[in-house]
Design a protein around this motif. Structure first.
Motif, PDB file in Angstrom:
ATOM      1  N   THR A 172      -0.318  -3.579   5.995  1.00  0.00           N
ATOM      2  CA  THR A 172      -1.454  -3.667   5.659  1.00  0.00           C
ATOM      3  C   THR A 172      -2.459  -2.899   6.306  1.00  0.00           C
ATOM      4  OG1 THR A 172      -0.764  -6.079   5.466  1.00  0.00           O
ATOM      5  CG2 THR A 172      -3.570  -5.400   5.281  1.00  0.00           C
ATOM      6  N   PHE A 173      -2.149  -2.340   7.508  1.00  0.00           N
ATOM      7  CA  PHE A 173      -3.111  -1.458   8.345  1.00  0.00           C
ATOM      8  C   PHE A 173      -2.824   0.009   8.712  1.00  0.00           C
ATOM      9  CE2 PHE A 173      -5.317  -5.646   8.987  1.00  0.00           C
ATOM     10  CZ  PHE A 173      -6.633  -5.303   8.533  1.00  0.00           C
ATOM     11  N   MET A 174      -1.630   0.209   8.511  1.00  0.00           N
ATOM     12  CA  MET A 174      -0.884   1.581   9.103  1.00  0.00           C
ATOM     13  C   MET A 174      -1.662   2.483   8.111  1.00  0.00           C
ATOM     14  SD  MET A 174       2.502   2.121  10.869  1.00  0.00           S
ATOM     15  CE  MET A 174       3.571   1.999   9.475  1.00  0.00           C
ATOM     16  N   PRO A 175      -2.054   3.656   8.825  1.00  0.00           N
ATOM     17  CA  PRO A 175      -2.736   4.604   7.742  1.00  0.00           C
ATOM     18  C   PRO A 175      -1.494   5.043   6.708  1.00  0.00           C
ATOM     19  CG  PRO A 175      -2.962   5.346  10.183  1.00  0.00           C
ATOM     20  CD  PRO A 175      -2.116   3.878  10.229  1.00  0.00           C
ATOM     21  N   THR A 176      -1.667   5.062   5.524  1.00  0.00           N
ATOM     22  CA  THR A 176      -0.717   5.287   4.619  1.00  0.00           C
ATOM     23  C   THR A 176      -0.274   6.699   4.402  1.00  0.00           C
ATOM     24  OG1 THR A 176      -2.497   5.741   2.993  1.00  0.00           O
ATOM     25  CG2 THR A 176      -1.732   3.630   3.240  1.00  0.00           C
ATOM     26  N   ALA A 177       0.814   7.096   3.871  1.00  0.00           N
ATOM     27  CA  ALA A 177       1.230   8.458   3.856  1.00  0.00           C
ATOM     28  C   ALA A 177       0.241   9.557   3.370  1.00  0.00           C
ATOM     29  CB  ALA A 177       2.418   8.297   2.648  1.00  0.00           C
ATOM     30  N   SER A 178      -0.565   9.234   2.244  1.00  0.00           N
ATOM     31  CA  SER A 178      -1.506  10.110   1.979  1.00  0.00           C
ATOM     32  C   SER A 178      -2.519  10.490   3.239  1.00  0.00           C
ATOM     33  CB  SER A 178      -2.215   9.710   1.007  1.00  0.00           C
ATOM     34  OG  SER A 178      -3.005   8.512   1.015  1.00  0.00           O
ATOM     35  N   GLU A 179      -2.912   9.412   3.724  1.00  0.00           N
ATOM     36  CA  GLU A 179      -3.754   9.800   4.797  1.00  0.00           C
ATOM     37  C   GLU A 179      -3.276  10.506   5.982  1.00  0.00           C
ATOM     38  OE1 GLU A 179      -6.487   5.660   4.458  1.00  0.00           O
ATOM     39  OE2 GLU A 179      -4.733   5.729   5.736  1.00  0.00           O
ATOM     40  N   ASP A 180      -1.830  10.245   6.057  1.00  0.00           N
ATOM     41  CA  ASP A 180      -0.937  10.850   7.133  1.00  0.00           C
ATOM     42  C   ASP A 180      -1.299  12.581   7.203  1.00  0.00           C
ATOM     43  OD1 ASP A 180       1.909   9.583   8.888  1.00  0.00           O
ATOM     44  OD2 ASP A 180      -0.205   9.205   9.057  1.00  0.00           O
ATOM     45  N   HIS A 196      11.546  -1.792   5.153  1.00  0.00           N
ATOM     46  CA  HIS A 196      11.969  -1.231   6.080  1.00  0.00           C
ATOM     47  C   HIS A 196      11.521   0.165   6.021  1.00  0.00           C
ATOM     48  CE1 HIS A 196      15.136  -4.051   7.892  1.00  0.00           C
ATOM     49  NE2 HIS A 196      15.095  -4.631   6.706  1.00  0.00           N
ATOM     50  N   GLN A 197      11.314   0.783   5.006  1.00  0.00           N
ATOM     51  CA  GLN A 197      10.734   2.133   5.216  1.00  0.00           C
ATOM     52  C   GLN A 197       9.446   2.220   5.552  1.00  0.00           C
ATOM     53  OE1 GLN A 197      11.558   3.746   1.251  1.00  0.00           O
ATOM     54  NE2 GLN A 197      13.541   4.215   1.732  1.00  0.00           N
ATOM     55  N   GLN A 198       8.624   1.368   5.311  1.00  0.00           N
ATOM     56  CA  GLN A 198       7.134   1.378   5.252  1.00  0.00           C
ATOM     57  C   GLN A 198       6.794   0.797   6.794  1.00  0.00           C
ATOM     58  OE1 GLN A 198       5.482  -0.365   1.975  1.00  0.00           O
ATOM     59  NE2 GLN A 198       6.474   1.030   0.599  1.00  0.00           N
ATOM     60  N   THR A 199       7.734   0.180   7.253  1.00  0.00           N
ATOM     61  CA  THR A 199       7.449  -0.461   8.584  1.00  0.00           C
ATOM     62  C   THR A 199       8.182   0.324   9.593  1.00  0.00           C
ATOM     63  OG1 THR A 199       9.130  -2.187   8.381  1.00  0.00           O
ATOM     64  CG2 THR A 199       7.049  -2.710   7.952  1.00  0.00           C
ATOM     65  N   ARG A 228       0.923  -1.216   0.030  1.00  0.00           N
ATOM     66  CA  ARG A 228       0.198  -0.049  -0.130  1.00  0.00           C
ATOM     67  C   ARG A 228       0.705   1.288  -0.160  1.00  0.00           C
ATOM     68  NH1 ARG A 228      -1.597   0.040   4.680  1.00  0.00           N
ATOM     69  NH2 ARG A 228      -3.265   1.140   4.845  1.00  0.00           N
ATOM     70  N   GLY A 229       2.220   1.147   0.026  1.00  0.00           N
ATOM     71  CA  GLY A 229       2.880   2.168   0.359  1.00  0.00           C
ATOM     72  C   GLY A 229       3.308   3.087  -0.972  1.00  0.00           C
ATOM     73  N   LYS A 230       2.958   4.352  -0.999  1.00  0.00           N
ATOM     74  CA  LYS A 230       3.223   5.172  -1.929  1.00  0.00           C
ATOM     75  C   LYS A 230       4.226   6.256  -1.774  1.00  0.00           C
ATOM     76  CE  LYS A 230      -1.559   5.154  -3.852  1.00  0.00           C
ATOM     77  NZ  LYS A 230      -2.403   4.937  -2.830  1.00  0.00           N
ATOM     78  N   SER A 231       5.018   7.001  -2.511  1.00  0.00           N
ATOM     79  CA  SER A 231       6.235   7.450  -2.471  1.00  0.00           C
ATOM     80  C   SER A 231       5.813   8.716  -1.902  1.00  0.00           C
ATOM     81  CB  SER A 231       6.956   7.764  -3.797  1.00  0.00           C
ATOM     82  OG  SER A 231       6.053   8.668  -4.439  1.00  0.00           O
ATOM     83  N   THR A 232       6.568   9.208  -0.800  1.00  0.00           N
ATOM     84  CA  THR A 232       6.378  10.527  -0.145  1.00  0.00           C
ATOM     85  C   THR A 232       7.686  11.273  -0.627  1.00  0.00           C
ATOM     86  OG1 THR A 232       7.768   9.692   1.515  1.00  0.00           O
ATOM     87  CG2 THR A 232       5.314   9.487   1.766  1.00  0.00           C
ATOM     88  N   ALA A 233       8.562  11.209  -1.452  1.00  0.00           N
ATOM     89  CA  ALA A 233       9.530  11.818  -1.916  1.00  0.00           C
ATOM     90  C   ALA A 233      10.162  11.280  -3.252  1.00  0.00           C
ATOM     91  CB  ALA A 233      10.746  12.086  -0.906  1.00  0.00           C
ATOM     92  N   SER A 234      10.944  12.076  -3.929  1.00  0.00           N
ATOM     93  CA  SER A 234      11.643  11.657  -5.118  1.00  0.00           C
ATOM     94  C   SER A 234      13.091  10.854  -4.664  1.00  0.00           C
ATOM     95  CB  SER A 234      11.798  12.763  -5.882  1.00  0.00           C
ATOM     96  OG  SER A 234      12.932  13.732  -5.656  1.00  0.00           O
ATOM     97  N   GLU A 239       7.188   3.907  -4.563  1.00  0.00           N
ATOM     98  CA  GLU A 239       7.028   3.723  -3.140  1.00  0.00           C
ATOM     99  C   GLU A 239       8.126   4.387  -2.136  1.00  0.00           C
ATOM    100  OE1 GLU A 239       6.143  -0.286  -2.033  1.00  0.00           O
ATOM    101  OE2 GLU A 239       5.910  -0.921  -4.366  1.00  0.00           O
ATOM    102  N   TRP A 240       9.002   5.008  -2.797  1.00  0.00           N
ATOM    103  CA  TRP A 240      10.390   5.586  -1.789  1.00  0.00           C
ATOM    104  C   TRP A 240       9.444   6.488  -0.570  1.00  0.00           C
ATOM    105  CZ3 TRP A 240      14.916   4.547  -1.152  1.00  0.00           C
ATOM    106  CH2 TRP A 240      15.850   5.552  -0.286  1.00  0.00           C
ATOM    107  N   GLN A 241       9.964   6.108   0.289  1.00  0.00           N
ATOM    108  CA  GLN A 241       9.534   6.926   1.711  1.00  0.00           C
ATOM    109  C   GLN A 241      10.831   7.404   2.405  1.00  0.00           C
ATOM    110  OE1 GLN A 241       6.344   4.831   3.712  1.00  0.00           O
ATOM    111  NE2 GLN A 241       5.213   5.079   1.978  1.00  0.00           N
TER     112      GLN A 241
END
Lengths: 690, 690
Positions: free
Chosen positions: A464-472, A106-109, A29-35, A57-59
């Motif tokens: 699977t359940f952590m609020p995603t970057a966009s929700e954040d 690792h980034q997303q968790t 579910r990860g979406k990139s938050t930066a380039s 997906e880079w975070q």
């Protein structure tokens, strides 16, 4: 005080603006938050995917540079990888892709990489077995129809929709390290080896290939007769041998990286070499010889038993041990975790570690055939860990099942592990949102069997359940520490406890095979019609009578204990040392037998069933309490399924206690809730036990 | 120490040799343990029965002499009696029979007579209403078919089997003081008044007569048209008046002691005087005039309501109050206990005490139409006591419903009380073994409305379950003190708590009419199809929306409170003084309304439903614990029904909480067990809610 702060934070943050999620994205579910800048000197379909994943997906740090390096390193094995904050190194393109997925995980968790991590796979072949029939149905599938096969006209035409789904499937598998897929049911149709079907396999393989996934096929032993027009399938017949060789050549012409065959032979009505007076080795070897020139393997299942008077639990060992050393080196004997059949709890199959001259692999069941299917929340990692860590003692202490199959004890040309898939065409792939965790756990354990269930559940829940970057980014954010305490901790606890709960409410203390027939969902301990062979009835397994309950597999009984290496043989044989979790697997004991707790066997049984029910009730409370942290779509699906699970747990408890009470003739301890069903109603309802 | 002795005694006594009992003997299980001499100067069919009962059931001193004396005594009223250790005195033969049954009951319950007991009936007419249809079915009957009517050819032929059953029925009724039986459904077939049926009534009356039971009939207001061939049933039409007079004469020619008519008119589709622009008084009086010459009465039901916009709870009062004083003195207005319809809990109907110039009688429902039918164990004495003790304040404090109908406050030519029977052709008469207790309780309260629920349950349990004399003679006897502590006390407690439990799991806090339609068994708070008149749907009664729940019957609402005499009007009108048990009967309140407990209304509702479920679970434990003291036949029947009751309680809780939660939008408190059903499943299952 800490709690007060958290409550305050919760108040501030509720209601969260959580997007409804249909589960199709799984743990991805990860979406990139930066380039990010990606540097790699090589290009290939696989490397391109790795780069694309990084960009999507880079975070990590904005404008960071990640270097992908393909260079041999003596600490990196096979498709393993070495990971640092800003780079991935591997021997192979696929290793790069695995490393990239690991980096993103690792980034997303929220688990940053310190120093350097090297990760190598525990098993070389990490395979999903799809029990998909060519008409699109799935044996033991509870999440819709096959993603590979359709029925009807044009069923073999490959559509863009097909390819899109296969690609999503491949990506999900690659993200957790799965590198093989058996595309059809072990109860195999001979048609799979016809050119028409092989062309579809070719198309599937083309989509899966860049993700590092090889295709395999289950094949029917009688194929040379049915589709080859031969008069026999005798493996020693030269025409048959030639037929298999020709067929292998045809397959590899279409699919150069084809993985090999999975075979269920002389088992539950399937044809096999014994039809011609030949051995399983003869049967496996004819195929192995055909596949060897192309690097293919044969996975030959040890799941065999016949309706004789012998203890079913002994038969696979009895039949295969004399053949040890007689198989080609590209044959792997595929053995189910337990000696019988994927029950809620079994001791490990004694074949593990015993076949020292033959490659052996584990077959696990991801689909919850015997564990509540797509209704019950049962996280299977603890069950598989229990199995993999089981010590066979075959080469001294520490000869765990894992080590007996991963090549560290026995030299195997190929190491492998297989899981029977729980994937179907349902939007969320697996039916139950938490069933995705079992797919995830299988992949993670196949890659690294040292991971703990806790680690796997932790990862999966975060992904699977952590609020995603966009929700954040919305105002109504939830702080990670609040989410950890209010959601992650209780839900993880529920997952980790869930398999033991199922054992409690279904088959505690070593009981097994108490299911209603056919659907393997509800209880049917009474089920024993006269026309049915005894080893397909429940009383064959529980052996309950007024004297007691349990299957005597000691020296005085079926002597199944003798198939285990000392000290296990003696340990299991002696009722005083036999682990209580396997008690009625190995012993037939009086109802009044005193357990270590001081309780009688009957009372203990009652308490186990009640505990199972109470555990599910607690799961319900746990889930209802986390409602603020879950999008409503997934929240209500799980809530609804937990209700059914609780109702089912009550049915299991009532059915088993009322049925066995006819023999024990003892009261259910009075501090336990009484049954709310009548035995006859339950027997009559069995047909509609879902 | 006491407990130890009892345990020891239990050990000595178990297993008891308890005879299997099918329940057909009801509370009349006593067998004589000694001979007795009976002296009576008079002989009659009734006296002969009294003597026979003494001989059959005597358990007093051996060779004692009992003197039966028929002699007026100013302290003995009607069919009352005076009892001493060795004699019965009464004004009437029937008084002797009642006295003999009382004497035997004293013996069998271990309650010796000290000095002298005088017992007079609270109500002159103590009547069972049988809602038996002429085809043998029973409306709201759950214990088989009618004992009076059969379908098919020869349905009117009187057999010896019929007579034997009627006699057993009459004996049971006489033993508890019931002296009247309405033989057919209030939704009456005109055919009942044809000569063919009247001849069967004559035969029934002949069997019932020696036991002091008068027969009554429900009649159809349109009878003059349907079977009389007239063009109208207008009560002011001379031909109609003549028809009723002729019919009365015919009846009394066949049945000289015929009791009278019960009439449901202009109610739920039944014809009535309003069809001709006449009043209920006009309708009742035409029949009363016809019956008066023969001493017959008319019981005219006040159960009327129409599909207008008015609060259904107000309609009976609105319609009947203007007619007060307009009825003949041999008309009794028969009023259901509550203003609506036999719900688990209702306040008393405001008609009680309000009609000061008209005779009024109570109609209770023995059959558990709205209380779990023949499945749930619900002892109704506490409900009826709550009703009879309700103070109407109509003639000052202490104007209880009981006193408003028993002649002590208002001079009534006839006093009466009726109960809708729960009797059918089932071997055990009532379906549920404990439903017999409701028949028993109705009779005992009709005789003496001062008896407590505890006394009635105590008597009934001793008569119904205490090991009988013959069992007592076996070696494996149980001492009365052990039986009292181990069986009587807990089972009585269960009975006394059972009605409140049902209110808790069905309709707490004044909720009513939440049933699934038609069968009135399971929950259906959502049930409101568009084609159905509003006052037949559940939402009409609970009025739940996001703002709150409950029917506003205050001054600001339907003003039903104004039908009650002060101080009740004000008490009910003010939410702060309205008893919590009637809260949502009289008030529409926000979900967050704080109750005296400090809980919100929503939370309180949740706790009530959970408490109801937990209470039934405790009943199950209670019953399982008394297994050694109950014959297996009755033990297992009750055990099985309690299981169903518990399952049903869970369904009720889940259905109501999940349905109402859609409006409250509040979580179920987390220390409460979560629902195990999904709302949609419950809605879909409603059709098969049994």
């Amino acid at each position: 005080m800490k709690n007060q702060i958290i409550s305050l934070l919760v108040l501030i943050c509720v209601p969260l603006l959580l997007h409804a999620e249909d589960g199709h994205n799984l743990w991805l579910r990860g979406k990139s938050t930066a380039s990010v800048n990606v540097v790699c000197s090589k290009h290939s379909a696989t490397i391109d995917i790795a780069e694309q994943e990084l960009h999507q997906e880079w975070q990590g740090k904005a404008n960071a540079t990640v270097v992908l390096t393909i260079k041999p390193n003596k600490f990196i094995k096979g498709d393993g990888y070495m990971l640092s904050d800003d780079g991935v190194q591997a021997n192979t393109d696929l290793g790069i892709l695995y490393g990239v997925f690991a980096l993103l995980r690792h980034q997303q968790t929220g688990n940053p990489i310190r120093d350097v991590i090297i990760s190598n796979p525990s098993y070389e072949r990490r395979i999903l077995d799809h029990w998909d029939n060519l008409d699109g149905t799935i044996e033991r599938g509870y999440a819709g129809r096959s993603i590979f096969w359709h029925d009807g006209k044009d069923s073999l035409a490959v559509t863009e929709k097909d390819k899109k789904l296969w690609q999503a499937y491949a990506r999900a598998n690659a993200s957790i390290g799965i590198n093989g897929a058996v595309l059809d049911n072990v109860n195999a149709s001979p048609l799979i080896l016809t050119t028409a079907y092989l062309n579809r396999v070719k198309a599937i393989a083309a989509v899966l290939r860049p993700y590092g996934i090889r295709t395999y096929l289950s094949v029917n032993f009688a194929s040379p007769i049915v589709i080859g027009g031969l008069k026999t399938a005798d493996p020693l017949n030269p025409e048959v041998q030639k037929w298999w060789k020709d067929k292998a050549r045809e397959i590899y012409g279409l699919i150069p990286d084809f993985g090999g065959f999975l075979v269920k032979a002389n088992s539950e009505g399937q044809p096999g070499p014994q039809n011609y007076g030949r051995t399983h080795a003869d049967g496996a070897n004819v195929m192995a010889d055909a596949l060897r020139p192309f690097g293919g393997i044969v996975m030959w299942r040890a799941f065999v038993y016949s309706a004789n008077d012998k203890d079913r639990a002994k038969q696979a060992y009895s039949e295969f041990m004399p053949l040890d050393g007689k198989f080609r080196d590209n044959v792997i004997i595929q053995v189910k975790n337990g000696p019988i059949d994927f029950q809620p709890r079994e001791p490990f199959s004694p074949l593990f570690g015993a076949m020292k001259q033959t490659s052996v692999m584990s077959e696990l069941e991801i689909t919850q055939e015997y564990l509540g299917q797509a209704i019950h929340l049962v996280f299977l990692a603890p069950m598989w860990k229990e199995f993999l860590k089981s010590d066979t003692y075959q080469e001294g202490k520490g000869s765990t099942v894992a080590r007996c199959t991963d090549g560290t004890i026995f030299s195997q040309k190929y190491t492998a592990i297989a899981g029977v898939s729980n994937i179907g065409s349902d939007t969320n792939w697996c039916g139950h949102p938490f069933a995705q965790a079992n797919w995830y756990a299988f992949g993670r354990l196949a890659w690294n069997d040292q991971l703990s269930s806790d680690q796997i559940a932790d990862e999966w829940l975060k992904l699977t359940f952590m609020p995603t970057a966009s929700e954040d980014k919305t105002k109504s954010t939830v702080l990670p520490i609040v989410w950890d305490i209010k959601f992650l901790k209780p839900v993880k606890q529920m997952m980790l406890e869930s398999r033991e709960a199922a054992v409690n409410y279904m088959m505690p203390l070593g009981l097994h095979c108490l299911f209603a027939p056919e659907n393997h969902y509800g209880p049917g301990p009474w089920w024993a019609p006269k026309y049915v062979r005894k080893d397909w009835t429940a009383p064959y397994y529980h052996q309950a009578d007024t004297a007691g309950i349990g299957f005597d597999r000691t020296e005085n009984g079926s002597d199944a204990v003798s198939q285990y290496h000392e000290p296990l043989r003696s340990l299991f044989n002696d009722v005083n040392t036999c682990p209580e979790i396997y008690l009625l697997w190995f012993h037939h004991l009086p109802w009044t037998y005193k357990l270590k707790s001081g309780r009688t066997l009957w009372d203990a049984l009652c308490y186990h069933y009640q505990e199972g029910l109470d555990q599910v009730r607690e799961f319900q409370k746990t889930w209802d309490r986390v409602q603020p942290y879950v999008d409503s779509e997934r929240f209500y699906v799980v809530q609804s399924k937990l209700r059914q699970q609780c109702e089912n747990a009550q049915v299991w408890k009532d059915a088993c206690l009322l049925y066995f009470q006819q023999f024990s003739r003892m009261p259910i301890p009075y501090d336990i809730e009484r049954p709310v069903h009548n035995l006859n109603d339950l027997k009559n309802d069995m047909g509609r036990s879902r």
